[in-house]
Motif scaffolding. Structure first.
Motif, short mmCIF file in Angstrom:
data_model
loop_
_atom_site.label_atom_id
_atom_site.label_comp_id
_atom_site.label_asym_id
_atom_site.label_seq_id
_atom_site.Cartn_x
_atom_site.Cartn_y
_atom_site.Cartn_z
N THR A 1 0.85 -1.19 0.00
CA THR A 1 0.00 0.00 0.00
C THR A 1 0.88 1.24 0.00
O THR A 1 2.10 1.17 0.24
CB THR A 1 -0.90 0.03 1.25
N ASP A 2 0.29 2.40 -0.26
CA ASP A 2 1.07 3.65 -0.28
C ASP A 2 1.74 3.90 1.07
O ASP A 2 2.90 4.30 1.14
CB ASP A 2 0.16 4.83 -0.64
N GLU A 3 0.98 3.67 2.15
CA GLU A 3 1.55 3.90 3.49
C GLU A 3 2.70 2.95 3.79
O GLU A 3 3.70 3.34 4.39
CB GLU A 3 0.45 3.76 4.56
N GLU A 4 2.55 1.70 3.34
CA GLU A 4 3.64 0.74 3.55
C GLU A 4 4.89 1.16 2.78
O GLU A 4 6.01 1.09 3.30
CB GLU A 4 3.21 -0.65 3.08
N MET A 5 4.69 1.59 1.53
CA MET A 5 5.82 2.01 0.71
C MET A 5 6.53 3.19 1.36
O MET A 5 7.77 3.23 1.45
CB MET A 5 5.34 2.40 -0.68
N VAL B 1 10.43 3.20 2.86
CA VAL B 1 11.43 4.17 2.41
C VAL B 1 12.15 4.78 3.61
O VAL B 1 13.38 4.89 3.64
CB VAL B 1 10.78 5.27 1.55
N VAL B 2 11.37 5.19 4.61
CA VAL B 2 11.95 5.78 5.83
C VAL B 2 12.85 4.78 6.53
O VAL B 2 13.97 5.09 6.94
CB VAL B 2 10.84 6.28 6.77
N VAL B 3 12.36 3.54 6.67
CA VAL B 3 13.12 2.49 7.36
C VAL B 3 14.45 2.25 6.66
O VAL B 3 15.52 2.18 7.29
CB VAL B 3 12.30 1.19 7.44
N LYS B 4 14.41 2.10 5.33
CA LYS B 4 15.65 1.83 4.59
C LYS B 4 16.64 2.96 4.71
O LYS B 4 17.85 2.74 4.83
CB LYS B 4 15.31 1.56 3.11
N ASP B 5 16.15 4.19 4.67
CA ASP B 5 17.05 5.34 4.81
C ASP B 5 17.70 5.37 6.19
O ASP B 5 18.90 5.66 6.33
CB ASP B 5 16.29 6.65 4.56
N ILE B 6 16.94 5.07 7.23
CA ILE B 6 17.50 5.06 8.59
C ILE B 6 18.51 3.94 8.74
O ILE B 6 19.58 4.13 9.35
CB ILE B 6 16.38 4.94 9.64
N LEU B 7 18.23 2.76 8.17
CA LEU B 7 19.17 1.64 8.27
C LEU B 7 20.47 1.93 7.53
O LEU B 7 21.54 1.46 7.94
CB LEU B 7 18.53 0.36 7.71
N ARG B 8 20.39 2.72 6.45
CA ARG B 8 21.60 3.08 5.71
C ARG B 8 22.37 4.21 6.39
O ARG B 8 23.52 4.49 6.07
CB ARG B 8 21.25 3.53 4.29
N GLN C 1 19.92 3.05 15.43
CA GLN C 1 19.11 3.08 14.21
C GLN C 1 17.74 2.44 14.42
O GLN C 1 16.73 2.95 13.93
CB GLN C 1 19.84 2.35 13.06
N HIS C 2 17.70 1.36 15.15
CA HIS C 2 16.42 0.69 15.40
C HIS C 2 15.53 1.53 16.32
O HIS C 2 14.31 1.55 16.15
CB HIS C 2 16.65 -0.69 16.00
N ALA C 3 16.14 2.20 17.28
CA ALA C 3 15.35 3.07 18.16
C ALA C 3 14.73 4.21 17.35
O ALA C 3 13.56 4.59 17.57
CB ALA C 3 16.23 3.63 19.27
N LEU C 4 15.46 4.75 16.40
CA LEU C 4 14.94 5.81 15.53
C LEU C 4 13.78 5.29 14.67
O LEU C 4 12.79 5.99 14.46
CB LEU C 4 16.05 6.35 14.62
N ILE C 5 13.90 4.05 14.19
CA ILE C 5 12.84 3.46 13.38
C ILE C 5 11.56 3.30 14.19
O ILE C 5 10.46 3.56 13.71
CB ILE C 5 13.31 2.11 12.80
N VAL C 6 11.70 2.87 15.45
CA VAL C 6 10.53 2.73 16.32
C VAL C 6 9.85 4.07 16.52
O VAL C 6 8.61 4.17 16.48
CB VAL C 6 10.93 2.12 17.68
N MET C 7 10.64 5.12 16.71
CA MET C 7 10.06 6.46 16.91
C MET C 7 9.38 6.96 15.63
O MET C 7 8.40 7.70 15.69
CB MET C 7 11.15 7.45 17.34
N ALA C 8 9.90 6.55 14.48
CA ALA C 8 9.36 7.03 13.19
C ALA C 8 8.09 6.28 12.79
O ALA C 8 7.28 6.78 12.00
CB ALA C 8 10.41 6.90 12.09
#
Length: 398
Positions: free
Chosen positions: A85-89, A93-100, A260-267
């Protein structure tokens, strides 16, 4: 005669060339249609059956789901990818950017110790001993859900954050975890985050814990598949399409997490909403779902399965099979008990079906099998004196 032979030879060569051209043309056309058919067929099937891949449609990688068949046996079933879905996409995107993201490593990285408590900490004296002499390498945060704590240790005084009431089994538990993470992330030197309760104690010296966490590139988060009634039996279809049953996981809430994972949880907001709205006690069909046991395991299984350990560094004894884990008494806390606990190198995961199958996850640290536990719970307050006496001699814990 010579001219006639030459004419016949020329005609024969011309016929052979024409035949060869037709053969080549036929092979080319046939190859073209085969290639088109090969690439067109999967796309047609994906559009007809739906696409369930986290990488989007058009991929040849299908997911595999374990399902129960007769006699409670498990069988692998291949799943067809689906479109995000659009929200998943947007979330991916945010998750991948934070992991990189290559975070700037501070000169003195710190471990944030986050205490989720009801009030005062009965083991504050023990934690004071644990932290003593390691100033500048840690931060402390306390979320007290019922009453304002009374502190005596300078490591805890002034470290209480804004807190809200927390009810066992309710989503407020997850909100409190995020509140702690948010406060700890404000300090850029905090590079690893540890969630603890008031009944948690350290079973390793500080320097051991510090190196164990900071020298690893993963988060120590429990995550496993439980097809029983208190695992996937808690799943409800309202979580679809973003959270499918094949991805639903269970695990202890007591995690340690890299920045990075903590940032993903917050996002995250998308998957958080799914669990807030559809994983709670008293759901339809008699389901009781507890988000603190399912949200983070499911979320990280979906977005970064290779980045988590699948076991927790906090020891908990569920051998009694009750709603709450076993609590240890003063008589049980001795040198032999701690030596046995700190030598464990596999994490047991017990399924909630009638067979109560135990699956063991080896505790791997940077490719090597190592002892699993840095902390343990639950301990009665009366165990404090025994723990302090043991803690004064760390040689028994190394």
């Amino acid at each position: 005669m010579v001219g006639t032979k030459r004419q016949s030879s020329s005609s024969s060569s011309s016929s052979l060339i024409k035949r060869s051209i037709w053969i080549i043309a036929f092979v080319f056309v046939l190859s073209f249609f085969l290639v088109v058919a090969y690439y067109y067929q999967p796309k047609l099937k994906a559009s007809q059956k739906g696409c369930y891949s986290s990488q989007g449609c058009g991929t040849n990688t299908n997911d595999v789901q374990l399902v129960k068949v007769e006699d409670n046996k498990e069988e692998e079933v291949e799943l067809v990818p689906r479109e995000l879905t659009d929200e998943e996409m947007e979330s991916r995107v945010v998750v991948k950017d934070i992991l990189r993201l290559q975070t700037l490593q501070p000169k003195k990285p710190k471990v944030a110790f986050m205490f989720l408590t009801q009030g005062s900490l009965p083991f504050e004296k023990l934690w004071h001993m644990f932290f003593s002499g390691h100033e500048g390498k840690f931060s402390v945060y306390v979320h007290a859900s019922r009453e304002t704590p009374i502190h005596f240790s300078n490591y805890f005084i002034g470290r209480d954050i804004h807190s809200e009431p927390v009810a066992w089994g309710k989503f407020s538990m997850v909100e409190a975890e995020k509140r702690l993470l948010g406060n700890a992330l404000l300090d850029p030197d905090n590079q690893h985050f540890v969630l603890l309760s008031e009944s948690c104690v350290p079973v390793r010296p500080f320097q051991f814990v510090y190196k164990y966490l900071l020298f690893s590139n993963i988060s120590f988060l429990d995550c496993y598949l439980d097809l029983g009634p208190h695992g996937n039996g808690r799943y409800i279809d309202y979580m679809m399409p973003e959270v499918e049953e094949k991805d639903f996981r269970k695990g202890s809430q007591w995690f340690t997490m890299k920045r990075q994972h903590a940032l993903i949880v917050m996002a995250d907001n998308l998957y958080l909403r799914k669990f807030r709205d559809h994983c709670r006690p008293g759901m339809e069909g008699g389901r009781n779902c507890y988000s603190d046991e399912h949200y983070l395991p499911t979320f990280f299984h979906m977005i970064d399965p290779g980045g988590i350990s699948n076991w927790s560094v906090t020891y908990v004894d569920w051998s009694e099979g009750k709603w709450h884990p076993r609590s240890f008494t003063a008589e049980e806390v001795n040198t032999r008990f701690l030596e046995a606990l700190t030598s464990i190198d596999v994490c047991p995961h017990i399924t909630s079906d009638e067979k109560r199958t135990i699956r063991f996850t080896p505790c791997m640290w940077k490719g090597s099998k190592r002892p699993c536990y840095l902390f343990a719970r639950k301990f009665f307050p009366e165990t404090l004196d025994n723990l302090v006496a043991l803690f004064s001699n760390y040689s028994t814990l190394l």
